[in-house]
Design an enzyme around this catalytic site. Structure first.
Site, mmCIF file in Angstrom:
data_model
loop_
_atom_site.group_PDB
_atom_site.id
_atom_site.type_symbol
_atom_site.label_atom_id
_atom_site.label_comp_id
_atom_site.label_asym_id
_atom_site.label_seq_id
_atom_site.Cartn_x
_atom_site.Cartn_y
_atom_site.Cartn_z
ATOM 1 N N GLU A 51 0.516 -1.441 0.101
ATOM 2 C CA GLU A 51 0.097 0.038 -0.045
ATOM 3 C C GLU A 51 0.611 1.580 0.017
ATOM 4 O O GLU A 51 0.441 2.376 -0.602
ATOM 5 C CB GLU A 51 -0.873 -0.225 1.112
ATOM 6 C CG GLU A 51 -2.378 -0.895 1.705
ATOM 7 C CD GLU A 51 -1.476 -2.419 1.322
ATOM 8 O OE1 GLU A 51 -1.030 -2.600 2.444
ATOM 9 O OE2 GLU A 51 -2.541 -3.023 1.500
ATOM 10 N N PHE A 113 -12.172 -7.133 12.714
ATOM 11 C CA PHE A 113 -11.153 -7.911 12.526
ATOM 12 C C PHE A 113 -10.511 -6.435 11.338
ATOM 13 O O PHE A 113 -11.144 -6.600 11.100
ATOM 14 C CB PHE A 113 -11.037 -8.996 11.743
ATOM 15 C CG PHE A 113 -10.459 -9.797 10.919
ATOM 16 C CD1 PHE A 113 -9.409 -10.331 11.437
ATOM 17 C CD2 PHE A 113 -10.103 -9.382 9.219
ATOM 18 C CE1 PHE A 113 -7.412 -10.547 10.772
ATOM 19 C CE2 PHE A 113 -8.729 -10.080 9.397
ATOM 20 C CZ PHE A 113 -7.859 -10.563 9.209
ATOM 21 N N GLN A 114 -9.112 -5.988 12.196
ATOM 22 C CA GLN A 114 -8.862 -5.173 10.473
ATOM 23 C C GLN A 114 -9.409 -4.120 10.749
ATOM 24 O O GLN A 114 -9.708 -3.108 9.998
ATOM 25 C CB GLN A 114 -8.446 -6.252 8.927
ATOM 26 C CG GLN A 114 -7.859 -7.026 9.375
ATOM 27 C CD GLN A 114 -7.504 -7.083 7.518
ATOM 28 O OE1 GLN A 114 -8.081 -7.308 6.941
ATOM 29 N NE2 GLN A 114 -6.108 -8.058 7.164
ATOM 30 N N LYS A 163 -17.346 -1.268 5.048
ATOM 31 C CA LYS A 163 -17.817 -1.943 4.344
ATOM 32 C C LYS A 163 -18.664 -1.937 3.705
ATOM 33 O O LYS A 163 -20.053 -1.676 2.757
ATOM 34 C CB LYS A 163 -17.657 -3.150 4.874
ATOM 35 C CG LYS A 163 -17.508 -4.220 3.851
ATOM 36 C CD LYS A 163 -17.427 -6.058 4.382
ATOM 37 C CE LYS A 163 -17.480 -6.979 3.158
ATOM 38 N NZ LYS A 163 -16.790 -8.209 3.454
ATOM 39 N N MET A 472 23.890 9.516 3.400
ATOM 40 C CA MET A 472 24.176 10.599 3.922
ATOM 41 C C MET A 472 23.961 10.319 5.396
ATOM 42 O O MET A 472 24.730 11.513 5.921
ATOM 43 C CB MET A 472 22.484 11.172 4.000
ATOM 44 C CG MET A 472 22.641 13.256 4.106
ATOM 45 S SD MET A 472 23.250 14.214 3.491
ATOM 46 C CE MET A 472 22.674 15.025 2.959
#
Lengths: 562, 190
Positions: A51, A113-114, A163, A472
């Site tokens: 993602e 969940f999630q 959802k 760096m």
């Protein structure tokens, strides 16, 4: 009255916004939305591998084209994986829209969940965010979100959708116009302030322009050039302002700041009037605030009033769109040349050019490789970078000559930006070559997106500056921590085998003499290419303003830092 | 220096979170924060007292104004205003001390709103400094518990803060969206 599902409303809304590509990754709660993609073929979905990659790709897409970039993820881990990308885009005022799914409304707040409180998480790193609780609100939310992302000071907007809202039926009603009483960006500068600014500019003896990202975002490059030419004012760029003026222009003096040129930093420090355009007075651009040319009169044009006086006292703060305000100023400023001042900077440049030249010798330095790439690809290509030494050298030697040419994470400084952002740029600009200068560290953070490039036929050329170090960090450990190298040397995989594994072309370059041919070979190959440049291991970026120092303390040589 | 800032905000889910998050992130010190409804449906008024230098107040104002849900911000610090704060103070009071305490309460034009054998609850509506002074006088008896509302303020005279116009459609969206719909919701899981 036509009813449709929330999922269809989302896709219909994207079409109304002219969004033709979404970078995304599916998951449980966004399944109802994915289910409807085939019914809306106008919206192309690009399946990424992580993602974060989707987020940076949307960002790169927006930076390379000026259009709204859109990324999509599922709830929980999918959504939290977007956070770095959301913050990166917002910090640099890039118009982006991030869509996440969430658990069903009945489960919200019950640790389903999630489930992640993603609107709570993104709240401080977006311009605005929404949790949409009814399908009937979706169209209006998308219209308003895009309006907010692309107007005023542009930025990230996030929409979270449970959802069951995707499944709920509602009527599709697209608003004719957006009105938000708490959001009224002011584009036209106040007349009195414009006149006051013009008076100060007309009386200036040693004026200088700081041109930032805002010049590009408001598409004011032409206005900037005309204004600078009329008033005879030298232009310095912030990192993200590069491209607002061609480096070949007589009044263009390149980048200022921590790794800006000696002459740019001294011009900034010796000016009597500073005209700051679409920039936010960042510490990397200005050095220590207290000693940033304290006697100069500052005219600051920015569309975000909160930027005025945030870091530096501003004599004339003009709230407005840079393009509009430059037009207003043009009516009040007189023609000028400031020949003596310009000559002073020119002399400085002639005497200090060496500190920003490709080092001589046979060693394959990053400066050498990057300037070769820049010459080879030219300004019509898109040049993307990661973050670190190679990014600063790309700024110094990239020959950035047009808006949207350079795609780089400035404010947040996000390593791992280089590969997915270049992928997004390649989607946005199918007719341009897209080259990305990668750090060997940053490349390893997000190279999984090569698989996406292969799937989507995106011929990005990835030039890895392989020095076996986080360059760096190593430079700072060398200069400021007494050579105490800690957790900074890194082993790398065999990048050619990696290219092989992805079925793309890989080229290893170990010697200066091979660079030209390698670039030609890479350009000639029709797909993505990994170029593994075995560059000098311990080169340092100079000039440099040591951390906490002022621009007038710019150092050109390593020994002077210690 | 203390600055009093009034913010008219959309009465929407999350708006307090946005404001609190902003103050935390920018490191602004909140002395007090009072939130309540206003004469305008859908608009809440936050009165925020911030401690810091002059520049801080300007940054607070502008950063607040950047929030989309914040409609109008006004710095009241240098305006002619009526500023009030309410406090409830539970003070220990043996029966033989009650008279003394009532005298103090009267002097401060406060009221006793609860009496028990060993305690009194005193209510005062005043400026913060008057309130502090009352507290000092009650302290010797033993302040058992106290609550203050935080400052609220209005400008004096006919002057008011006007809200920008918004269409009815926008109005509806901004007041209704983002809330949990009433009634039963389907149980949907992945």
């Amino acid at each position: 009255m036509t009813m449709m599902s929330g999922a269809d409303i989302v896709l219909e809304s994207l079409k109304h916004l002219g969004v033709d590509v979404v970078f995304g990754y599916p998951g449980g709660v966004v399944l109802p939305l994915y289910d409807r993609f085939p019914a809306h073929p106008e919206v192309r979905h690009i399946l990424v591998r992580h993602e974060q990659g989707a987020g940076h790709a949307a960002d790169g897409y927006a930076r390379a084209s000026g259009k709204l970039g859109v990324a999509l993820a599922t709830s929980g881990p999918g959504a939290t994986n977007l956070v770095t990308a959301i913050t990166t885009a917002h910090m640099d005022s890039v118009p982006t829209l991030f869509i996440t799914g969430n658990v069903g409304r009945e489960l919200l707040g019950r640790d389903g969940f999630q489930e992640a409180d993603i609107t709570g998480i993104t709240m401080p790193t977006v311009k605005h965010n929404y949790l949409v609780m009814r399908a009937e609100d979706l169209a209006y939310t998308f219209a308003e979100a895009a309006y907010i992302a692309t107007t005023g000071r542009k930025g990230s907007v996030h929409i979270d959708i449970p959802k069951d809202v995707f499944l709920e039926q509602a009527e599709f009603i697209w608003p004719d116009k957006i009105e938000i009483r708490g959001y009224r960006p002011q584009t036209v500068g106040a007349t009195a302030l414009v006149e006051q600014a013009a008076e100060i500019i007309n009386a200036a003896e040693r004026p200088v322009i700081f041109a930032g990202h805002g010049v590009i975002l408001s598409e004011a490059a032409e206005e900037l050039r005309l204004f600078a030419e009329k008033t005879g004012t030298p232009i310095l760029n912030t990192l993200l302002g590069l491209g607002s003026i061609s480096p070949d222009h007589a009044l263009a003096y390149g980048m200022m700041g921590m790794h800006g040129s000696y002459w740019a930093n001294h011009a900034a420090s010796n000016a009597d009037v500073i005209i700051a355009l679409g920039m936010r007075m960042d510490d990397r651009a200005l050095g220590r605030f207290a000693d940033m040319n304290p006697t100069a009169k500052i005219v600051h044009v920015d569309i975000d009033p909160a930027e005025h006086g945030k870091n530096l006292f501003t004599l004339v703060p003009i709230v407005g769109d840079v393009k509009v305000v430059l037009g207003q100023l043009m009516e009040h400023v007189v023609t000028n040349s400031h020949a003596e001042w310009v000559r002073w900077i020119d002399d400085l440049r002639n005497n200090h050019r060496l500190s920003m030249s490709v080092p001589p010798g046979e060693e394959m330095t990053q400066q050498h490789v990057i300037s070769k790439i820049a010459q080879f690809i030219g300004p019509e290509a898109v040049l993307t970078t990661g973050v670190g030494q190679h990014q600063m050298w790309a700024a110094q030697f990239g020959n950035i000559g047009r808006p949207y040419q350079l795609v780089t994470s400035g404010g947040l400084g996000t390593m791992g930006f280089e590969v997915p952002a270049a992928m997004g740029a390649a989607v946005a600009c199918p007719d341009r070559a897209v080259w990305t200068i990668c750090g060997d560290g940053g490349f390893q953070m997000t190279f999984q997106e090569i698989a996406t490039m292969v799937d989507e036929h995106l011929p990005v050329k990835m030039a890895i500056m392989n020095n076996g170090f986080l360059g760096m960090v190593r430079q700072w450990q060398e200069l400021f921590y007494g050579n105490n190298y800690v957790s900074v040397a890194m082993s790398q995989p065999d990048f050619l085998k990696l290219a092989d594994a992805y079925g793309i072309h890989g080229i290893r370059v170990t010697d200066r003499s091979q660079v030209d041919q390698a670039l030609k070979d890479a350009a000639a190959y029709p797909g993505p290419v990994i170029l593994d440049f075995r560059v000098e291991a311990e080169g340092n970026v100079f000039p440099m303003v040591p951390a906490g120092a002022s621009l007038s303390e710019t150092i050109e040589e390593p020994q002077k830092v210690r | 220096m203390k600055h009093t800032v009034a913010a008219l905000v959309e009465d929407r889910p999350g708006v307090l979170n946005r404001v609190a998050s902003l103050f935390r992130r920018r490191g602004f010190n909140i002395d007090s924060l009072a939130v309540g409804t206003t004469e305008e449906a859908g608009i809440s008024r936050m009165t925020i007292v911030v401690d810091g230098a002059e520049g801080i107040a300007t940054q607070v104002e502008r950063q607040l104004d950047k929030l989309i849900d914040v409609v109008v911000v006004e710095n009241l610090t240098n305006l002619e205003t009526v500023v009030r704060e309410l406090a409830l103070i539970k003070v220990a009071a043996r029966p033989d001390q009650r008279r003394e305490i009532l005298d103090i309460v009267e002097i401060f034009r406060a009221q006793v709103v609860d009496v028990a054998p060993t305690t009194l609850v005193v209510q005062i509506t005043a400026t913060a400094s008057t309130l502090d002074a009352l507290l000092e006088n009650l302290r010797p008896y033993g302040v058992r518990e106290m609550v203050r509302t935080g400052r609220i303020a209005l400008t004096r005279g006919a002057r008011t803060t006007s809200l920008p116009h918004e269409s009815a459609e926008a109005r509806r969206f901004h007041s209704e969206s983002g809330r949990r719909p009433e009634g039963e919701l389907p149980f949907v899981t992945e």
